[in-house]
Design a protein around this motif. Structure first.
Motif, mmCIF file in Angstrom:
data_model
loop_
_atom_site.group_PDB
_atom_site.id
_atom_site.type_symbol
_atom_site.label_atom_id
_atom_site.label_comp_id
_atom_site.label_asym_id
_atom_site.label_seq_id
_atom_site.Cartn_x
_atom_site.Cartn_y
_atom_site.Cartn_z
ATOM 1 N N THR A 69 0.824 -1.214 0.000
ATOM 2 C CA THR A 69 0.000 0.000 0.000
ATOM 3 C C THR A 69 0.853 1.257 0.000
ATOM 4 O OG1 THR A 69 -1.780 -1.145 1.186
ATOM 5 C CG2 THR A 69 -1.824 1.263 1.214
ATOM 6 N N PHE A 70 1.793 1.348 0.943
ATOM 7 C CA PHE A 70 2.611 2.563 1.021
ATOM 8 C C PHE A 70 3.536 2.689 -0.187
ATOM 9 C CE2 PHE A 70 6.128 5.184 2.966
ATOM 10 C CZ PHE A 70 5.395 6.359 2.966
ATOM 11 N N ALA A 71 4.008 1.564 -0.702
ATOM 12 C CA ALA A 71 4.866 1.603 -1.892
ATOM 13 C C ALA A 71 4.125 2.176 -3.095
ATOM 14 C CB ALA A 71 5.383 0.204 -2.212
ATOM 15 N N LEU A 107 -3.747 7.529 -0.888
ATOM 16 C CA LEU A 107 -3.664 6.076 -0.928
ATOM 17 C C LEU A 107 -3.950 5.567 -2.332
ATOM 18 C CD1 LEU A 107 -5.457 5.047 2.388
ATOM 19 C CD2 LEU A 107 -3.052 5.581 1.988
ATOM 20 N N PRO A 108 -3.371 4.436 -2.708
ATOM 21 C CA PRO A 108 -3.622 3.876 -4.053
ATOM 22 C C PRO A 108 -5.094 3.550 -4.226
ATOM 23 C CG PRO A 108 -2.508 2.280 -2.664
ATOM 24 C CD PRO A 108 -2.463 3.578 -1.925
ATOM 25 N N GLU A 109 -5.556 3.752 -5.435
ATOM 26 C CA GLU A 109 -6.969 3.509 -5.747
ATOM 27 C C GLU A 109 -7.256 2.018 -5.802
ATOM 28 O OE1 GLU A 109 -10.246 4.695 -9.220
ATOM 29 O OE2 GLU A 109 -8.104 5.194 -9.452
ATOM 30 N N ASN A 110 -8.323 1.641 -5.160
ATOM 31 C CA ASN A 110 -8.778 0.252 -5.237
ATOM 32 C C ASN A 110 -9.925 0.159 -6.222
ATOM 33 O OD1 ASN A 110 -7.052 -1.069 -3.364
ATOM 34 N ND2 ASN A 110 -8.189 -0.161 -1.678
ATOM 35 N N HIS A 111 -9.949 -0.914 -6.989
ATOM 36 C CA HIS A 111 -11.014 -1.144 -7.963
ATOM 37 C C HIS A 111 -11.808 -2.364 -7.521
ATOM 38 C CE1 HIS A 111 -9.382 1.679 -11.014
ATOM 39 N NE2 HIS A 111 -8.234 1.366 -10.446
ATOM 40 N N PRO A 156 -3.954 -8.096 -12.775
ATOM 41 C CA PRO A 156 -4.496 -9.268 -12.083
ATOM 42 C C PRO A 156 -5.690 -8.928 -11.204
ATOM 43 C CG PRO A 156 -2.101 -9.218 -11.930
ATOM 44 C CD PRO A 156 -2.526 -7.889 -12.468
ATOM 45 N N GLY A 157 -5.697 -7.694 -10.634
ATOM 46 C CA GLY A 157 -6.803 -7.288 -9.780
ATOM 47 C C GLY A 157 -6.415 -7.272 -8.312
ATOM 48 N N GLY A 158 -7.270 -6.685 -7.473
ATOM 49 C CA GLY A 158 -6.989 -6.603 -6.050
ATOM 50 C C GLY A 158 -5.801 -5.700 -5.772
ATOM 51 N N ARG A 159 -4.868 -6.179 -4.949
ATOM 52 C CA ARG A 159 -3.684 -5.399 -4.581
ATOM 53 C C ARG A 159 -2.718 -5.254 -5.749
ATOM 54 N NH1 ARG A 159 0.734 -8.866 -2.816
ATOM 55 N NH2 ARG A 159 1.399 -7.327 -1.248
ATOM 56 N N PHE A 160 -2.900 -6.052 -6.792
ATOM 57 C CA PHE A 160 -2.034 -5.981 -7.971
ATOM 58 C C PHE A 160 -2.655 -5.020 -8.978
ATOM 59 C CE2 PHE A 160 -1.274 -10.229 -6.122
ATOM 60 C CZ PHE A 160 0.040 -10.019 -5.721
ATOM 61 N N ARG A 161 -2.285 -3.740 -8.836
ATOM 62 C CA ARG A 161 -2.909 -2.644 -9.584
ATOM 63 C C ARG A 161 -2.174 -2.317 -10.865
ATOM 64 N NH1 ARG A 161 -1.799 -1.319 -4.292
ATOM 65 N NH2 ARG A 161 -3.622 -1.302 -2.894
#
Length: 371
Positions: A69-71, A107-111, A156-161
């Motif tokens: 997340t922070f990366a 924060l990174p956007e979640n889809h 891939p989805g999820g945390r892999f943005r």
């Protein structure tokens, strides 16, 4: 038309299945090299190098449950100003690290994946997933870790943005079944862009992935696109970038003597050039920083328990070198795409016994032979 030999298709289908089986419970998931375009990579710093002690604190104190997340966060102002303020404020007794991060970063956007109706036809179900996993061409975000791509791509989805290298070949097999030649071509063009810009295809399109690649499937992708389009001119279109990527994997080969190695290439005592996985950095991965630190500390503690040293300085030097080897193997395991599998471990119960850089993998050498 030159088609992909059936034995190579079988080999990589087998490898892909084994990758799923052995993956750990830890989530992971034209020209000559060193020309002017490659120099851009040197100015694209990984977030751990940008934020230093702030990055260390955020990851080790688990401000976020997922270290990625922070990366992936985007600073709201110049990073050097954020770091300077952190160094001042952290001395205060009531300093709140989490609040500081949320005040200074987006924060990174979640889809979120909306529920998709289960179809009787698996092809229809998969076709419905493509729009949800498609990301449009990126815009440049200053100081963020994302490496922008000029064309749409599949994540891939999820945390892999972001896009991932070897995963994308198997994605392309699915796109072919769905008749999405447009997306297949976009993805190949994106990877060609990465090779032209950075000299290789990183693990994923993030600055913290620039020190490594992944199984070199670009040649397979080009062959698949040529086969799908029924057009051999595709090979000519991408010949220069295919050669450029090959040179990345062979960098340092000209200076080797039998029995020596350099980065990803090994010259055996018998005189054969073969390849291995090798990350060019030997510190903790930013996206799995805390986990890597704990793994390295465990590995050093276990080894030191049975050793004696002439001085504390000698002990510290040994520990530092040992950690560097563990970090390099963790990173190189990520380059292999098999992060992490028992194929790399000398002790299947201990992750710090990874020996990726000491092995010559048959699958990697098959891919480079195919290229």
């Amino acid at each position: 038309m030159r088609l992909i030999p059936s034995y190579i298709k079988c080999l990589f289908s087998y490898i892909f299945i084994l990758n799923i089986i052995f993956i750990s419970c830890n989530e992971k998931k034209s020209g000559i090299r060193n020309n002017k375009s490659d120099q851009k990579s040197e100015t694209l710093k990984s977030p751990d190098l940008i934020y230093g002690s702030l990055f260390y604190a955020v990851q080790m104190e688990q401000v976020f449950a997922d270290g990625k997340t922070f990366a992936d966060c985007i600073p709201r102002r110049p990073p050097q100003d954020i770091v300077a303020e952190f160094q001042d404020q952290q001395k205060e007794p009531d300093f709140d690290l989490r609040k500081f991060v949320l005040d200074n970063f987006d924060l990174p956007e979640n889809h979120p994946m909306p529920e998709i109706r289960m179809e009787k036809d698996i092809r229809k179900h998969i076709a419905d997933l493509w729009p949800r996993l498609t990301r449009q061409a990126d815009t440049v975000v200053k100081s963020g870790s994302l490496l922008p791509l000029p064309n749409p791509y599949i994540v891939p989805g999820g945390r892999f943005r972001e896009v991932y290298y070897w995963d994308s070949y198997f994605t392309m097999l699915g796109l072919k079944v769905s008749g999405r030649v447009d997306l297949m071509e976009h993805m190949v063009n994106n990877f060609a862009y990465l090779i032209k810009t950075h000299g290789h295809i990183p693990n994923g399109n993030r600055t913290y992935y620039l020190s490594r690649s992944q199984p070199p499937f670009f040649g397979m992708m080009v062959a698949l696109l040529a086969e799908t389009k029924g057009d051999d001119k595709v090979y000519e279109t991408y010949l220069n970038v295919l050669e450029k990527e090959y040179l990345y994997w062979m960098e340092g080969d000209k200076s080797l003597k039998p029995g020596q190695k350099s980065k990803r290439v090994v010259l055996t005592k018998e005189g054969y050039y073969l390849n291995r996985y090798f990350d060019e950095r030997n510190d903790a991965r930013p996206e799995s920083y805390r986990e890597d630190m704990l793994t390295a500390n465990e590995g050093v503690t276990d080894v030191l328990a049975g050793m004696r040293f002439a001085s504390e300085a000698a002990k510290d030097s040994f520990a530092s070198k040992r950690k560097s080897v563990i970090f390099r193997n963790l990173r190189s395991g990520a380059e292999s795409g098999w992060d992490f599998s028992s194929r790399w471990l000398s002790d299947a119960e201990k992750l710090y016994t990874l020996r990726v850089i000491h092995l010559i993998p048959v699958d990697l050498n098959c891919l480079l032979y195919f290229n």
